[in-house]
Scaffold this motif. Structure first.
Motif, PDB file in Angstrom:
ATOM      1  N   GLN A  26     -11.869  13.643   0.871  1.00 29.35           N
ATOM      2  CA  GLN A  26     -12.246  13.177  -0.460  1.00 29.35           C
ATOM      3  C   GLN A  26     -13.202  14.149  -1.134  1.00 29.35           C
ATOM      4  O   GLN A  26     -13.137  14.342  -2.346  1.00 29.35           O
ATOM      5  N   LYS A  59      -7.063   8.175  -2.938  1.00 25.05           N
ATOM      6  CA  LYS A  59      -7.100   6.891  -2.246  1.00 25.05           C
ATOM      7  C   LYS A  59      -5.703   6.273  -2.306  1.00 25.05           C
ATOM      8  O   LYS A  59      -4.930   6.552  -3.225  1.00 25.05           O
ATOM      9  N   GLN A 118       0.851  -1.192   0.000  1.00 22.46           N
ATOM     10  CA  GLN A 118       0.000   0.000   0.000  1.00 22.46           C
ATOM     11  C   GLN A 118       0.880   1.233   0.000  1.00 22.46           C
ATOM     12  O   GLN A 118       1.849   1.331   0.742  1.00 22.46           O
ATOM     13  N   GLN A 170      -5.789   6.127   3.478  1.00 25.66           N
ATOM     14  CA  GLN A 170      -7.181   6.398   3.097  1.00 25.66           C
ATOM     15  C   GLN A 170      -7.581   7.786   3.600  1.00 25.66           C
ATOM     16  O   GLN A 170      -7.552   8.037   4.801  1.00 25.66           O
TER      17      GLN A 170
END
Length: 127
Positions: free
Chosen positions: A54, A61, A44, A48
């Motif tokens: 967002q 993301k 990763q 997040q």
């Protein structure tokens, strides 16, 4: 060399040396690597963002990858897999998000390809 959702690399040498090369290139690209088992890893890059981030910022993301190692007669097959529908969330930013994720995935696949080729262990690569 690069694909849409999966990249395959056939390399010569041992599984341990293949894993070490992939670990190094992923870490150089900024990924955190979770070595779940010797044959399957999860990587990763990024975290997040919150719902508010967002909605009102350009926060992206995280980039997620599965890395699979399969021993073959000639060495090791390394498979990089991205989640198929990841980044599609029903908002107006989906196109921007998908372009960002695609760019990151392709850059990572290119870095892996370059590293394996530079070490002289890359037998073949395919989508």
């Amino acid at each position: 060399m690069t694909g849409m959702f999966t990249w395959l690399y056939d390399v010569s040498g041992s599984a341990d040396s293949a894993r070490e090369a992939i670990r190094e290139v992923l870490q150089q690209q900024g990924f955190d690597v979770d070595e779940a088992t010797p044959a399957e890893w999860h990587a990763q890059y990024g975290t997040q963002p919150s719902f508010m981030q967002q909605m009102f910022t350009n926060a992206h993301k995280p980039v997620l990858l599965s890395v699979l190692f399969t021993e073959t007669d000639s060495g090791v097959e390394i498979e990089l897999k991205r989640p198929t529908l990841y980044g599609v969330g029903g908002s107006g930013r989906d196109n921007v998000e998908l372009m960002h994720l695609d760019k990151e995935y392709r850059a990572t696949a290119a870095a892996v390809h370059e590293r394996l080729a530079a070490e002289g262990v890359l037998i073949s690569s395919r989508e």
